[in-house]
Enzyme design. Structure first.
Site, PDB file in Angstrom:
ATOM      1  N   TYR A 326       7.653   0.006   5.897  1.00  0.00           N
ATOM      2  CA  TYR A 326       6.788  -0.154   4.729  1.00  0.00           C
ATOM      3  C   TYR A 326       7.274  -1.259   3.800  1.00  0.00           C
ATOM      4  O   TYR A 326       7.194  -1.155   2.584  1.00  0.00           O
ATOM      5  CB  TYR A 326       6.626   1.177   3.981  1.00  0.00           C
ATOM      6  CG  TYR A 326       6.283   2.312   4.912  1.00  0.00           C
ATOM      7  CD1 TYR A 326       5.016   2.389   5.492  1.00  0.00           C
ATOM      8  CD2 TYR A 326       7.223   3.273   5.268  1.00  0.00           C
ATOM      9  CE1 TYR A 326       4.693   3.405   6.382  1.00  0.00           C
ATOM     10  CE2 TYR A 326       6.917   4.288   6.164  1.00  0.00           C
ATOM     11  CZ  TYR A 326       5.646   4.349   6.710  1.00  0.00           C
ATOM     12  OH  TYR A 326       5.322   5.337   7.605  1.00  0.00           O
ATOM     13  N   HIS A 327       7.768  -2.348   4.401  1.00  0.00           N
ATOM     14  CA  HIS A 327       8.230  -3.508   3.641  1.00  0.00           C
ATOM     15  C   HIS A 327       7.503  -4.787   4.072  1.00  0.00           C
ATOM     16  O   HIS A 327       8.133  -5.823   4.246  1.00  0.00           O
ATOM     17  CB  HIS A 327       9.741  -3.709   3.837  1.00  0.00           C
ATOM     18  CG  HIS A 327      10.578  -2.578   3.351  1.00  0.00           C
ATOM     19  ND1 HIS A 327      11.939  -2.452   3.662  1.00  0.00           N
ATOM     20  CD2 HIS A 327      10.294  -1.500   2.572  1.00  0.00           C
ATOM     21  CE1 HIS A 327      12.419  -1.359   3.101  1.00  0.00           C
ATOM     22  NE2 HIS A 327      11.445  -0.763   2.433  1.00  0.00           N
ATOM     23  N   ALA A 361       4.732  -9.393  -2.739  1.00  0.00           N
ATOM     24  CA  ALA A 361       5.683  -9.661  -1.657  1.00  0.00           C
ATOM     25  C   ALA A 361       5.123 -10.581  -0.588  1.00  0.00           C
ATOM     26  O   ALA A 361       5.884 -11.099   0.230  1.00  0.00           O
ATOM     27  CB  ALA A 361       6.134  -8.341  -1.020  1.00  0.00           C
ATOM     28  N   ASN A 371      15.387  -3.243   0.413  1.00  0.00           N
ATOM     29  CA  ASN A 371      14.044  -2.785   0.063  1.00  0.00           C
ATOM     30  C   ASN A 371      13.454  -3.701  -1.007  1.00  0.00           C
ATOM     31  O   ASN A 371      14.124  -4.042  -1.978  1.00  0.00           O
ATOM     32  CB  ASN A 371      14.108  -1.348  -0.450  1.00  0.00           C
ATOM     33  CG  ASN A 371      14.539  -0.368   0.610  1.00  0.00           C
ATOM     34  OD1 ASN A 371      15.340  -0.695   1.484  1.00  0.00           O
ATOM     35  ND2 ASN A 371      14.029   0.839   0.549  1.00  0.00           N
ATOM     36  N   PRO A 372      12.186  -4.103  -0.873  1.00  0.00           N
ATOM     37  CA  PRO A 372      11.652  -5.191  -1.704  1.00  0.00           C
ATOM     38  C   PRO A 372      11.020  -4.783  -3.031  1.00  0.00           C
ATOM     39  O   PRO A 372      10.498  -5.635  -3.746  1.00  0.00           O
ATOM     40  CB  PRO A 372      10.586  -5.814  -0.797  1.00  0.00           C
ATOM     41  CG  PRO A 372      10.104  -4.669   0.037  1.00  0.00           C
ATOM     42  CD  PRO A 372      11.296  -3.789   0.258  1.00  0.00           C
TER      43      PRO A 372
END
Length: 389
Positions: A326-327, A361, A371-372
């Site tokens: 989920y990034h 992102a 993690n972003p």
């Protein structure tokens, strides 16, 4: 170096500080007994326990993650920046349940958005913040993107921009799952509150492998593929911090209600870097599970299972059960105008169009190692500074 002029560490550091002044960050605070034993096992393997980021550099080690939360409330960007909504008065108008069909472009300038209820026009800049899937999809639906693809799906070409939807980045994630000999302690902030970083080869500047510990049987991909599951257990999720495989986001059709076509293209880099890191991560997860501190907790390995040991079998398992962590990022890449895949310039303005910026992102030119979430918020702070001049 890749064309993201003005985004070096010294310049972005104050904007991270702005985020941290609004977004509360704290340790999980659970002190879960199983988590403590996992950290002890990682130490027995040889990883140092303690701070992972020292003097601005990410290093190998294991620790509880910092979480953007305050007590039991997650500090999302909405909570941290918008709430309470009553503070805004007439300065901010929120439209809920409104679908943006396309951007409105007049003479090489974006002047607003089209919705099913009619147009909403903008006197200043339109800022797209829809994420790595829907930001490129919105541009494509608006005729902004690679001309050949737009013609193929029946969208009129407004502005040929080949990089829109290219350069899809992620942290490809695998999973190793164990059934536990007894239920795990219930204390937890979010079930995924311990992380480790490791370097899979000598001479690296920073870790190329990240792994989260989950206090649950994360069988979303394994159970449908026939692997056994259990009521109680834990999972380790090795992922590639700086994956070299690049995917793509495209349109299925010109229908604005249709979801985009997303192809991550995991493990397709020609050097085999991503697969090598993933296989090393699976082996590392098993090695930590063999340490004395964890042995009393383990009943059996569920996936890939003790019979899956050689690289060919591990590769087949990883490819068959890999998932997104989920990034997603990178699909509206930041870079120089001379870069054929760059979508936005260093001030987040879309190349070749006035009045349009992208701030999420999707502008990452390359993948970051962690993690972003906070980095995406930092981009929002920078975009605000650019707009305010």
């Amino acid at each position: 170096a890749a064309g993201a002029t003005g985004w070096d560490p010294a310049i972005v550091r104050p904007f991270f500080a702005k985020v941290r002044s609004r977004v509360h960050v704290e340790p999980p605070g659970s002190d879960n007994a199983f988590g403590l034993d996992f950290i002890a096992a990682a130490e027995q393997y040889g990883l140092p326990a303690g701070p992972l980021n020292v003097d601005g550099r990410l290093g190998r080690g294991v620790n509880w993650t910092d979480l953007n939360k305050r007590g039991n409330l997650r500090q999302s960007s909405s909570v941290a920046y918008l709430h309470p909504l009553t503070q805004w008065g007439e300065r901010l108008t929120l439209f809920t349940g409104v679908y943006v069909v396309r951007l409105l472009v007049e003479q090489d300038r974006v002047v607003g958005v089209e919705t099913p209820d009619g147009p909403i026009r903008c006197a200043g800049d339109v800022i797209v913040c829809c994420g790595a899937f829907d930001s490129p999809a919105l541009l494509l639906r608006s005729g902004i993107g690679p001309a050949e693809h737009l013609r193929d799906v029946g969208v009129d070409v407004v502005h040929h921009l080949p990089g829109v939807g290219e350069n899809l980045l992620d942290h490809p994630e695998g999973v190793v799952i164990w059934e536990s000999a007894r239920p795990l302690p219930p204390e937890t902030a979010n079930y995924w509150e311990i992380v480790l970083f490791e370097m899979t080869e000598a001479g690296l500047d920073s870790p190329d492998l990240m792994m989260h510990l989950g206090y649950q049987v994360f069988d979303m991909q394994t159970a449908p593929n026939g692997y056994p599951t259990a009521e109680h257990g834990f999972s380790l999720t090795p992922n590639v911090t700086r994956a070299r495989s690049q995917g793509v986001v495209r349109l299925h059709s010109g229908d604005p209600a249709a979801p985009p076509l997303i192809d991550f293209r995991y493990f397709t880099d020609p050097e085999g870097h991503d697969e090598r890191v993933m296989l090393t991560g699976i082996k590392l997860a098993r090695e930590i599970a063999r340490q004395p501190a964890l042995r009393p907790w383990i009943e059996r390995e569920l996936a890939p299972g003790p019979g899956v040991v050689d690289d060919k079998a591990l590769s087949a398992y990883a490819r068959g059960t890999a998932n997104t962590v989920y990034h997603p990022a990178g699909t509206c890449k930041l870079g120089r105008a001379a870069d054929p895949l760059a979508v936005v310039d260093p001030e987040l303005r879309v190349h070749g169009l006035a009045g349009l910026r992208v701030a999420d992102a999707s502008v990452f030119p390359s993948m970051i190692a962690v993690n972003p979430c906070l980095t995406a918020m930092m981009i929002g702070e920078r975009c605000a500074a650019f707009v305010l001049g």
